[in-house]
Design a protein around this motif. Structure first.
Motif, PDB file in Angstrom:
ATOM      1  N   ALA A 104       3.274   1.407  -3.354  1.00 15.92           N
ATOM      2  CA  ALA A 104       2.494   2.015  -4.351  1.00 15.92           C
ATOM      3  C   ALA A 104       2.205   3.454  -4.193  1.00 15.92           C
ATOM      4  O   ALA A 104       2.603   4.210  -5.415  1.00 15.92           O
ATOM      5  CB  ALA A 104       1.145   1.037  -4.397  1.00 15.92           C
ATOM      6  N   ASP A 105       1.857   3.957  -3.395  1.00 18.54           N
ATOM      7  CA  ASP A 105       1.601   5.437  -3.090  1.00 18.54           C
ATOM      8  C   ASP A 105       2.522   6.273  -3.109  1.00 18.54           C
ATOM      9  O   ASP A 105       2.501   7.349  -3.850  1.00 18.54           O
ATOM     10  CB  ASP A 105       1.012   5.610  -1.723  1.00 18.54           C
ATOM     11  CG  ASP A 105       0.206   7.135  -1.337  1.00 18.54           C
ATOM     12  OD1 ASP A 105      -0.562   7.416  -2.418  1.00 18.54           O
ATOM     13  OD2 ASP A 105       0.889   7.776  -0.476  1.00 18.54           O
TER      14      ASP A 105
ATOM     15  N   ALA B 244      -8.573   1.245  -9.828  1.00 20.30           N
ATOM     16  CA  ALA B 244      -8.471   1.319  -8.455  1.00 20.30           C
ATOM     17  C   ALA B 244      -9.365   2.387  -7.693  1.00 20.30           C
ATOM     18  O   ALA B 244     -10.005   1.755  -6.621  1.00 20.30           O
ATOM     19  CB  ALA B 244      -7.048   1.766  -8.204  1.00 20.30           C
TER      20      ALA B 244
ATOM     21  N   LYS C 187      -4.512  -4.453  -4.816  1.00 21.25           N
ATOM     22  CA  LYS C 187      -4.678  -4.622  -3.395  1.00 21.25           C
ATOM     23  C   LYS C 187      -5.968  -4.103  -3.064  1.00 21.25           C
ATOM     24  O   LYS C 187      -6.683  -4.830  -2.205  1.00 21.25           O
ATOM     25  CB  LYS C 187      -3.662  -3.369  -2.556  1.00 21.25           C
ATOM     26  CG  LYS C 187      -2.127  -3.991  -2.805  1.00 21.25           C
ATOM     27  CD  LYS C 187      -1.831  -5.253  -2.187  1.00 21.25           C
ATOM     28  CE  LYS C 187      -1.838  -5.195  -0.774  1.00 21.25           C
ATOM     29  NZ  LYS C 187      -1.297  -6.389  -0.230  1.00 21.25           N
TER      30      LYS C 187
ATOM     31  N   LEU D 267      -7.043   6.914   1.996  1.00 22.59           N
ATOM     32  CA  LEU D 267      -6.591   6.249   0.767  1.00 22.59           C
ATOM     33  C   LEU D 267      -7.282   6.898  -0.555  1.00 22.59           C
ATOM     34  O   LEU D 267      -6.889   7.276  -1.657  1.00 22.59           O
ATOM     35  CB  LEU D 267      -7.143   4.789   0.664  1.00 22.59           C
ATOM     36  CG  LEU D 267      -6.760   4.060  -0.566  1.00 22.59           C
ATOM     37  CD1 LEU D 267      -5.473   4.115  -1.224  1.00 22.59           C
ATOM     38  CD2 LEU D 267      -7.491   2.604  -0.222  1.00 22.59           C
TER      39      LEU D 267
ATOM     40  N   TRP E   3       0.781  -1.206   0.013  1.00 19.01           N
ATOM     41  CA  TRP E   3      -0.042  -0.026  -0.062  1.00 19.01           C
ATOM     42  C   TRP E   3       0.839   1.318  -0.011  1.00 19.01           C
ATOM     43  O   TRP E   3       0.892   2.343  -0.995  1.00 19.01           O
ATOM     44  CB  TRP E   3      -0.856   0.134   1.203  1.00 19.01           C
ATOM     45  CG  TRP E   3      -1.762  -1.093   1.414  1.00 19.01           C
ATOM     46  CD1 TRP E   3      -2.074  -2.349   2.083  1.00 19.01           C
ATOM     47  CD2 TRP E   3      -3.209  -1.161   0.564  1.00 19.01           C
ATOM     48  NE1 TRP E   3      -2.827  -2.983   1.745  1.00 19.01           N
ATOM     49  CE2 TRP E   3      -3.772  -2.437   0.998  1.00 19.01           C
ATOM     50  CE3 TRP E   3      -3.954  -0.314  -0.266  1.00 19.01           C
ATOM     51  CZ2 TRP E   3      -5.126  -2.640   0.687  1.00 19.01           C
ATOM     52  CZ3 TRP E   3      -5.111  -0.303  -0.791  1.00 19.01           C
ATOM     53  CH2 TRP E   3      -5.772  -1.958  -0.260  1.00 19.01           C
TER      54      TRP E   3
ATOM     55  N   MET F  46      -1.823  -1.235  -6.683  1.00 20.67           N
ATOM     56  CA  MET F  46      -2.854  -0.332  -5.851  1.00 20.67           C
ATOM     57  C   MET F  46      -4.273  -1.012  -6.143  1.00 20.67           C
ATOM     58  O   MET F  46      -5.216  -1.360  -5.274  1.00 20.67           O
ATOM     59  CB  MET F  46      -2.919   1.308  -6.087  1.00 20.67           C
ATOM     60  CG  MET F  46      -3.642   2.309  -5.132  1.00 20.67           C
ATOM     61  SD  MET F  46      -3.257   2.092  -3.516  1.00 20.67           S
ATOM     62  CE  MET F  46      -2.033   3.389  -3.619  1.00 20.67           C
ATOM     63  N   ARG F  47      -4.386  -1.093  -7.576  1.00 18.22           N
ATOM     64  CA  ARG F  47      -5.688  -1.630  -8.070  1.00 18.22           C
ATOM     65  C   ARG F  47      -5.978  -2.934  -7.393  1.00 18.22           C
ATOM     66  O   ARG F  47      -6.989  -3.502  -7.004  1.00 18.22           O
ATOM     67  CB  ARG F  47      -5.782  -1.810  -9.805  1.00 18.22           C
ATOM     68  CG  ARG F  47      -6.891  -2.177 -10.040  1.00 18.22           C
ATOM     69  CD  ARG F  47      -6.860  -3.672 -10.463  1.00 18.22           C
ATOM     70  NE  ARG F  47      -8.111  -4.245 -11.024  1.00 18.22           N
ATOM     71  CZ  ARG F  47      -8.644  -4.714 -12.106  1.00 18.22           C
ATOM     72  NH1 ARG F  47      -7.596  -4.536 -13.149  1.00 18.22           N
ATOM     73  NH2 ARG F  47      -9.850  -5.342 -12.492  1.00 18.22           N
TER      74      ARG F  47
ATOM     75  N   LEU G 232      -5.963   8.644  -3.915  1.00 15.56           N
ATOM     76  CA  LEU G 232      -5.965   8.350  -5.166  1.00 15.56           C
ATOM     77  C   LEU G 232      -6.563   9.363  -5.914  1.00 15.56           C
ATOM     78  O   LEU G 232      -6.065   9.767  -7.223  1.00 15.56           O
ATOM     79  CB  LEU G 232      -6.985   7.074  -5.215  1.00 15.56           C
ATOM     80  CG  LEU G 232      -6.537   5.610  -4.850  1.00 15.56           C
ATOM     81  CD1 LEU G 232      -7.647   4.742  -4.784  1.00 15.56           C
ATOM     82  CD2 LEU G 232      -5.491   5.447  -6.021  1.00 15.56           C
TER      83      LEU G 232
END
Length: 929
Positions: A46-47, A111, A69, A85, A43, A66-67, A89
């Motif tokens: 990816a961010d 996502a 997860k 989150l 998480w 991200m998608r 996004l």
């Protein structure tokens, strides 16, 4: 992954994956990155990668991570972090511009969509997104993508939103629909709207149509509805845009499944579709096949949408049959791929007419089906320069097979005899200069309907048969090939017209001599031998000679087995004193080469090699399967001496020799199974040596076919008191290594055949010798195993477990005429006292969390039988199980309310038939899917 990796390490792994020329380095990087994606650290990583925006590869990896997860591991996040989150996004999405790669846009869109659907606290997400991004032309492409995937993801199996959340989301979509239509209209009317955005608009509109979340009054008054038709009417329209417009119209038509309730929209769509007839003709003239296929898809969907009114009120209102003219025009296209698009409609039409069975309505469609069959016959014509027989495995061969299936389905509308006559007229009216392919195609259609003819037919079929039999030897090979297949399909007719039998046999035997025709000839010989077995008795020795020389013909193994099947069926008609000699002859041809192979040192021959014994084992199995002479009480079975003295010793040696090869062992067991079934109770002399050998081999090699063969023995001998101890000993000997195998990690999932065959075996015990089985020491561990296997998502294995449980429970409810009911009931109740709660828990949880909906019917039957034993106790078990279920999901959405849980409990416990339980289960599981 024990600790969070550094961004530098992730960057190095990505560089190795995409740029390292060393394959092993790429593989190591891929494995490491896969572990990272599965870890909880993904998480944050990816961010951070999306914020850094270092490279296309890192951004794609981050967006995809991200998608996945959000899609598969949303439960890892605490609810308090959902808002953060979402904001993160949205921030990443706000940075999307014209330079952003489409793959990254797609992954970020998915996502965000999956988050919006799962995050119950985010209300009216689609309205939020339109308001946030709708005013920025640079982000319009992204917004359209998100609005497209949002409805598409609602029914995603991986998200498991549950019926309550889906209902809530659907209401939000209906609320947002006017603004969505307004946005799409503004985009399409913008002079700067390019082809790419037009396609996105059509995809988005189609997606909302598919979910059924566009109110009729909103769309029928929108200029947007006619835009796809305008695009499709333009002959110069680019192909991708044309396809997107067609997809959108198809989705709109699909949403009108109940066209009478959406009359305004249905009428508007109908008016739009009929304007496409002229553009279709233009696409044909311009040889633009892709566009022709798009038009045909639209016409077909229109026909499927209006199928109900067409068969209810033909020629009236929405039942206007001019739709069929559109379809038949497409079927008349010179390329078969275009007309083939309409096949599903014709299947559905025939099903509707067959179910309604109103001759007056069926007759209305008769001329259309006649034209359809004529057009299909024309499409089935082989290329004139083709040599040899038709290739049934290429695309055209598969098309002809689908045509054959379709004609079989619709021919009742026009009548098989009339269709046969029509095709014969095709042949009769041709001149000497007629192309051979026209004759072959007519024969091909006749072959499709031949089995539907009345066997007593005495006008057209004799003419056809005589015409084929008088065919010159110079006739094209394809005509002879199809004629041979036609004779096979006419086997029922031949049985009633024995005067043609000898001539037909001569024709087929001639085909057997030719390499390209031999397999078809063998198959037709099998059909005729099986159907005309009494008339074929005089031809038995001739068939035996063919069987003795099978290796000299160029036959497929299936065709050879078919010939043996026919020959064995004829043998069963002989007097008992003749059967043994005939059987000995047939078996010897197989046993001699099999014995030679057993003597060879090779234990694991390759499949299909000269050392592979399965060919001979399969042929022996076919013989025993179809030699079924009638034996009255007291008579010695005529096959017994051959099987005991000649066949069993060879099969026993084969089992020993090939014990390590599961494929060959399965064929050995199959052969023994049919030999045992052939003799029935008179195979008793084989029982002790066979069981001893099976037990011995199973200790070393846990081939599930031994369990299956065991179930056959129990079926034959389970009711014999003298045999029960030996059979129960066999069960115990099988269970020890079987349980060890199934208790391994993922043992049930890795060995579904073993689960399937184990519970088939146990089921036979329950059916044939319930008392001795219920009192044996293995019944409790077998029940525990069945409870564990409830969640096994393998159709056949799970069905066997459920059938076992159902019949096991019936021992306590089905009194029958035997006097052992109190003992059976007591034994089952004692087991349920210890395991009843666990069984109910396993059944309900498997239905909700592990298995597809179609498998819940069997569960309903088990639950119903369980409830019949002791309803008050079952009510408590079910209540305990339901109280333990989660009432909300990881996104905070309510899965099942207290009322829904109570209603389900009431529906199940008050059910009077297992189908009511199955329906209640289906409805209830939707709350968690």
């Amino acid at each position: 992954m024990d600790s969070e990796p550094s961004l530098e390490a992730v960057g190095q792994a990505l560089h190795a994956l995409y740029n390292n020329p060393d394959v092993s380095g790429k593989e190591k990087a891929s494995v490491w990155l896969g572990e990272l994606q599965r870890s909880v650290y993904a998480w944050q990583i990816a961010d951070q990668l999306l914020r850094l925006h270092q490279s296309m590869e890192s951004c794609y990896f981050a967006a995809q991570t991200m998608r996945t997860k959000i899609q598969y591991a949303f439960h890892e996040l605490p609810p308090a972090s959902h808002t953060a989150l979402r904001d993160s996004l949205l921030e990443h999405a706000g940075k999307i511009n014209a330079e952003t790669q489409p793959v990254i846009v797609t992954q970020l869109s998915l996502a965000l969509a999956d988050l919006a659907l799962q995050m119950a606290s985010w209300k009216d997400a689609s309205l939020d997104l339109i308001q946030k991004f709708g005013g920025n032309p640079h982000q319009m492409s992204f917004l359209l993508e998100v609005l497209t995937v949002l409805p598409e993801e609602v029914n995603s199996r991986s998200l498991r939103l549950g019926a309550n959340r889906r209902e809530e989301i659907t209401k939000e979509f209906l609320k947002a629909s006017p603004m969505m239509l307004q946005l799409l209209t503004a985009v399409i009317e913008d002079p700067s709207c390019d082809e790419k955005n037009q396609i996105k608009v059509f995809r988005c509109l189609g997606s909302w149509f598919n979910l059924g979340v566009i109110p009729e009054h909103d769309i029928v008054n929108s200029k947007l509805l006619m835009v796809p038709f305008q695009v499709m009417s333009n002959n110069g329209c680019p192909n991708m845009l044309h396809e997107a417009a067609a997809d959108c119209i198809v989705s709109a038509l699909y949403s009108c499944y109940n066209c009478q309730e959406q009359l305004l929209l249905s009428q508007k769509l109908y008016q739009g579709v009929v304007t496409l007839m002229e553009p279709y003709h233009m696409s044909v003239a311009m040889e633009d096949t892709d566009k022709s296929m798009n038009y045909c898809r639209v016409f077909t969907e229109l026909a499927e949408t209006f199928l109900e009114p067409m068969v209810t009120t033909p020629t009236q209102g929405l039942g206007d049959l001019s739709v069929l003219e559109l379809l038949l025009t497409c079927v008349g296209h010179h390329l078969y791929e275009v007309g083939e698009i309409s096949f599903n409609f014709w299947y559905r039409l025939s099903e509707e007419l067959y179910q309604r069975s109103v001759q007056e309505i069926t007759d209305v469609f008769k001329p259309y089906i006649q034209r359809l069959i004529v057009a299909l016959c024309r499409h089935c014509q082989i290329e004139p320069d083709h040599e040899g027989i038709p290739d049934e495995n290429d695309d055209f061969g598969e098309f002809r097979l689908r045509v054959s299936e379709l004609i079989k389905d619709v021919v009742f509308i026009v009548g098989s005899s009339q269709c046969f006559t029509q095709m014969f007229e095709n042949i009769k009216t041709q001149t000497e200069n007629t192309s051979w392919e026209v004759i072959e195609a007519s024969l091909f259609v006749m072959t499709a309907v031949a089995k539907n003819l009345l066997p007593e037919e005495n006008e057209i079929v004799p003419l056809v048969v005589k015409s084929i039999l008088s065919m010159p030897p110079t006739a094209h090979l394809a005509i002879r090939y199809t004629s041979i297949k036609l004779f096979g399909e006419l086997c029922e007719w031949t049985e009633k017209h024995a005067e043609y039998l000898d001539a037909i046999l001569q024709f087929l035997l001639a085909g057997l001599q030719e390499k390209t025709l031999s397999t078809a000839a063998a198959n037709s010989l099998q059909c005729i031998s099986t159907m005309c077995r009494e008339q074929m008795v005089s031809h038995f020795q001739g068939l035996v000679q063919i069987v003795s020389a099978l290796e000299t013909f160029q036959l497929s193994n299936d065709a050879a087995i078919g010939l043996l099947k026919g020959t064995a069926t004829i043998l069963a008609q002989f007097p008992h004193d003749k059967i043994a000699d005939g059987l000995r002859q047939l078996c010897t041809f197989q046993l001699l080469p099999l014995s030679k192979l057993i003597e060879e040192p090779m234990n694991n021959p390759k499949q299909g090699s000269p050392h592979d014994p399965t060919k001979w084992l399969d042929r022996l199995a076919a013989i025993f399967r179809y030699v079924n002479p009638k034996v009255t009480n007291g008579q010695v079975h005529p096959c017994k001496p051959v099987i005991q003295e000649q066949v069993w010793p060879v099969l026993s040696r084969a089992c020993d020799k090939y014990q390590g090869d599961v494929r060959i062992t399965e064929r050995c067991c199959r052969c023994i199974r049919f030999a045992v079934r052939c003799l029935g109770k008179q195979s008793a002399d084989l029982l002790t040596p066979l069981v001893s050998q099976m037990i011995s081999l199973y200790q070393s090699h846990q081939h599930s076919c031994f369990l299956y063969l065991g179930s056959i023995l129990v079926d034959e001998y389970g009711m014999e008191a003298a045999c029960q101890p030996g059979l129960l000993h066999m069960l115990e000997a099988f269970c020890v290594p079987t349980f060890k195998l199934l208790e391994e990690h993922n043992g049930l999932r890795n060995h579904p055949d073993t689960v399937d065959d184990l519970f088939r075996l146990c089921l036979r015990f329950v059916q044939q010798s319930p008392i001795s089985y219920l009192q044996c020491g293995m019944v409790e561990p077998i029940l525990r195993c069945a409870i564990a296997a409830c969640s096994l998502d393998h159709k056949e294995a799970n069905a066997s477990v459920m059938k076992y449980l159902s019949d096991f429970l019936m021992c306590a409810t089905k009194k029958e005429e035997k006097d052992d009911f109190p003992l059976r009931q007591k034994a089952v109740k004692a087991l349920l006292n210890d395991h009843g709660q666990a069984l109910v828990h396993a059944l309900i949880n498997a239905c909700i969390f592990c298995l597809p909906t179609f498998m819940t019917t069997d569960f309903g039957e088990v639950i119903f039988e369980l409830m019949k034993i002791d309803r008050p106790t079952f009510c408590r078990w079910l209540e305990t199980t339901l109280k333990a279920l989660p009432t909300s999901n990881s996104g905070g959405a309510v899965t099942a309310t207290h009322k829904q849980l109570t209603d389900f409990h009431k529906a199940v416990t008050s059910a009077e038939h297992y189908k009511e339980v199955s329906q209640a289960l289906r409805d209830f599981t939707r709350l968690y899917r």
